[in-house]
Motif scaffolding. Structure first.
Motif, PDB file in Angstrom:
ATOM      1  N   PHE A 145      -8.443   4.011  49.865  1.00 37.84           N
ATOM      2  CA  PHE A 145      -7.062   3.622  49.596  1.00 37.84           C
ATOM      3  C   PHE A 145      -6.166   4.131  50.714  1.00 37.84           C
ATOM      4  N   LYS A 146      -6.515   3.800  51.946  1.00 41.75           N
ATOM      5  CA  LYS A 146      -5.806   4.294  53.130  1.00 41.75           C
ATOM      6  C   LYS A 146      -4.340   3.893  53.155  1.00 41.75           C
ATOM      7  N   LYS A 147      -4.020   2.740  52.599  1.00 45.52           N
ATOM      8  CA  LYS A 147      -2.626   2.301  52.613  1.00 45.52           C
ATOM      9  C   LYS A 147      -1.722   3.247  51.844  1.00 45.52           C
ATOM     10  N   LEU A 148      -2.279   3.914  50.838  1.00 46.06           N
ATOM     11  CA  LEU A 148      -1.479   4.885  50.091  1.00 46.06           C
ATOM     12  C   LEU A 148      -0.973   5.980  51.012  1.00 46.06           C
ATOM     13  N   LYS A 149      -1.834   6.437  51.906  1.00 45.57           N
ATOM     14  CA  LYS A 149      -1.470   7.519  52.818  1.00 45.57           C
ATOM     15  C   LYS A 149      -0.278   7.155  53.696  1.00 45.57           C
ATOM     16  N   GLU A 150      -0.131   5.886  53.975  1.00 42.27           N
ATOM     17  CA  GLU A 150       0.957   5.427  54.829  1.00 42.27           C
ATOM     18  C   GLU A 150       2.280   5.293  54.078  1.00 42.27           C
ATOM     19  N   ASP A 151       2.238   5.329  52.764  1.00 46.88           N
ATOM     20  CA  ASP A 151       3.433   5.181  51.941  1.00 46.88           C
ATOM     21  C   ASP A 151       4.152   6.530  51.842  1.00 46.88           C
ATOM     22  N   PRO A 152       5.402   6.628  52.317  1.00 48.52           N
ATOM     23  CA  PRO A 152       6.119   7.907  52.275  1.00 48.52           C
ATOM     24  C   PRO A 152       6.394   8.405  50.853  1.00 48.52           C
ATOM     25  N   ASN A 153       6.285   7.529  49.861  1.00 46.08           N
ATOM     26  CA  ASN A 153       6.509   7.946  48.477  1.00 46.08           C
ATOM     27  C   ASN A 153       5.252   8.473  47.794  1.00 46.08           C
ATOM     28  N   PHE A 154       4.106   8.308  48.449  1.00 46.48           N
ATOM     29  CA  PHE A 154       2.840   8.785  47.881  1.00 46.48           C
ATOM     30  C   PHE A 154       2.720  10.282  48.138  1.00 46.48           C
ATOM     31  N   LEU A 155       2.631  11.066  47.068  1.00 51.08           N
ATOM     32  CA  LEU A 155       2.566  12.520  47.187  1.00 51.08           C
ATOM     33  C   LEU A 155       1.140  13.052  47.180  1.00 51.08           C
ATOM     34  N   GLY A 156       0.211  12.278  46.638  1.00 49.51           N
ATOM     35  CA  GLY A 156      -1.179  12.716  46.589  1.00 49.51           C
ATOM     36  C   GLY A 156      -1.853  12.301  45.299  1.00 49.51           C
ATOM     37  N   TYR A 157      -3.039  12.839  45.104  1.00 49.22           N
ATOM     38  CA  TYR A 157      -3.831  12.530  43.911  1.00 49.22           C
ATOM     39  C   TYR A 157      -3.712  13.681  42.919  1.00 49.22           C
ATOM     40  N   ILE A 158      -3.510  13.353  41.655  1.00 47.02           N
ATOM     41  CA  ILE A 158      -3.497  14.383  40.632  1.00 47.02           C
ATOM     42  C   ILE A 158      -4.851  14.375  39.929  1.00 47.02           C
ATOM     43  N   VAL A 159      -5.488  15.529  39.896  1.00 46.34           N
ATOM     44  CA  VAL A 159      -6.796  15.685  39.274  1.00 46.34           C
ATOM     45  C   VAL A 159      -6.576  16.048  37.811  1.00 46.34           C
ATOM     46  N   ASN A 160      -7.206  15.304  36.922  1.00 50.35           N
ATOM     47  CA  ASN A 160      -7.151  15.580  35.485  1.00 50.35           C
ATOM     48  C   ASN A 160      -5.723  15.572  34.953  1.00 50.35           C
ATOM     49  N   ILE A 161      -5.143  14.401  34.875  1.00 51.17           N
ATOM     50  CA  ILE A 161      -3.744  14.264  34.462  1.00 51.17           C
ATOM     51  C   ILE A 161      -3.471  14.789  33.059  1.00 51.17           C
ATOM     52  N   ALA A 162      -4.456  14.776  32.174  1.00 48.87           N
ATOM     53  CA  ALA A 162      -4.224  15.247  30.809  1.00 48.87           C
ATOM     54  C   ALA A 162      -3.893  16.735  30.780  1.00 48.87           C
ATOM     55  N   ARG A 163      -4.342  17.457  31.792  1.00 43.23           N
ATOM     56  CA  ARG A 163      -4.053  18.892  31.861  1.00 43.23           C
ATOM     57  C   ARG A 163      -3.230  19.264  33.082  1.00 43.23           C
ATOM     58  N   VAL A 164      -2.840  18.294  33.877  1.00 44.50           N
ATOM     59  CA  VAL A 164      -2.105  18.512  35.121  1.00 44.50           C
ATOM     60  C   VAL A 164      -2.758  19.657  35.901  1.00 44.50           C
ATOM     61  N   SER A 165      -4.010  19.441  36.212  1.00 43.26           N
ATOM     62  CA  SER A 165      -4.830  20.477  36.800  1.00 43.26           C
ATOM     63  C   SER A 165      -4.440  20.819  38.238  1.00 43.26           C
ATOM     64  N   TYR A 166      -4.354  19.838  39.117  1.00 43.50           N
ATOM     65  CA  TYR A 166      -4.178  20.128  40.527  1.00 43.50           C
ATOM     66  C   TYR A 166      -3.757  18.862  41.255  1.00 43.50           C
ATOM     67  N   ILE A 167      -2.900  19.009  42.249  1.00 45.23           N
ATOM     68  CA  ILE A 167      -2.506  17.871  43.067  1.00 45.23           C
ATOM     69  C   ILE A 167      -3.148  18.017  44.444  1.00 45.23           C
ATOM     70  N   ILE A 168      -3.954  17.034  44.814  1.00 45.01           N
ATOM     71  CA  ILE A 168      -4.520  16.988  46.166  1.00 45.01           C
ATOM     72  C   ILE A 168      -3.460  16.287  47.010  1.00 45.01           C
ATOM     73  N   ASN A 169      -2.667  17.065  47.749  1.00 53.14           N
ATOM     74  CA  ASN A 169      -1.580  16.461  48.515  1.00 53.14           C
ATOM     75  C   ASN A 169      -2.114  15.753  49.762  1.00 53.14           C
ATOM     76  N   ILE A 170      -1.273  14.943  50.350  1.00 48.14           N
ATOM     77  CA  ILE A 170      -1.752  14.086  51.448  1.00 48.14           C
ATOM     78  C   ILE A 170      -2.196  14.868  52.674  1.00 48.14           C
ATOM     79  N   SER A 171      -1.771  16.105  52.803  1.00 45.45           N
ATOM     80  CA  SER A 171      -2.246  16.903  53.951  1.00 45.45           C
ATOM     81  C   SER A 171      -3.738  17.209  53.849  1.00 45.45           C
ATOM     82  N   LEU A 172      -4.305  17.084  52.654  1.00 47.85           N
ATOM     83  CA  LEU A 172      -5.736  17.345  52.476  1.00 47.85           C
ATOM     84  C   LEU A 172      -6.591  16.087  52.619  1.00 47.85           C
ATOM     85  N   LEU A 173      -5.956  14.955  52.787  1.00 48.70           N
ATOM     86  CA  LEU A 173      -6.701  13.698  52.857  1.00 48.70           C
ATOM     87  C   LEU A 173      -7.087  13.360  54.290  1.00 48.70           C
TER      88      LEU A 173
END
Length: 131
Positions: free
Chosen positions: A103-131
Motif C-alpha cells: 500500500f505504497k500510495k498510503l505513505k505518500e498521503d500526508p494525512n496517513f499517520l501509520g498502521y494501528i495494531v490491534n484496534i480493539a485494544r489500541v495496542s500500538y501505532i506503526i508510524n510512517i517513519s518505520l515503514l
C-alpha cells in the motif's frame, strides 16, 4: 496464506518492549526496538481490513488524518471486527493478507499517520517513519 497461519508473536513482544522502555524513559532502547520492528515488518504479511479493495481508514482527530488498522493474528482480527461493529464501521468489510509495502500510495498521503495494531485494544501505532 490463510488467516489462521498469520501469527506475529515477535512483533507483539517488540510492542511490549517499547512500552516497558517508555516507562523507564530509555530512548536508546526504544530506538533499537523500533529498528527491530522496521526490519521485522519488511517481509511479513498482515491481516488488513479492506473495503472495495482499499484499506479501511480510521479517522484520527478532526483534520483529515487517519490510521489504517492491521491485525497480527486471527483472534485479533475477530476482536477488531467486533469493535468495528460496536462503532458501526464493520459493514462491507473484508480482509486481505498483504505486506505493508503493498500500500505504497498510503505513505505518500500526508494525512496517513501509520498502521494501528490491534484496534480493539489500541495496542500500538506503526508510524510512517518505520515503514
Amino acid at each position: 496464506m490463510k488467516i489462521e497461519e498469520i501469527k506475529h508473536p515477535e512483533l507483539k513482544n517488540h510492542i511490549n518492549m517499547i512500552y516497558m522502555h517508555s516507562e523507564n524513559q530509555n530512548q536508546d532502547a526504544i530506538d533499537k526496538t523500533e529498528n527491530e520492528i522496521r526490519e521485522y515488518i519488511k517481509d511479513k504479511e498482515f491481516i488488513i481490513s479492506v473495503e472495495d479493495s482499499k484499506p479501511v481508514k480510521i479517522p484520527y482527530a478532526n483534520d483529515g488524518e487517519y490510521l489504517v488498522p492491521i491485525f497480527t493474528d486471527e483472534a485479533e482480527y475477530i476482536n477488531g471486527m467486533q469493535y468495528f461493529s460496536l462503532n458501526v464501521m464493520d459493514e462491507n468489510k473484508e480482509y486481505v493478507i498483504e505486506k505493508l509495502d503493498n500500500f505504497k500510495k498510503l505513505k505518500e498521503d500526508p494525512n496517513f499517520l501509520g498502521y494501528i495494531v490491534n484496534i480493539a485494544r489500541v495496542s500500538y501505532i506503526i508510524n510512517i517513519s518505520l515503514l
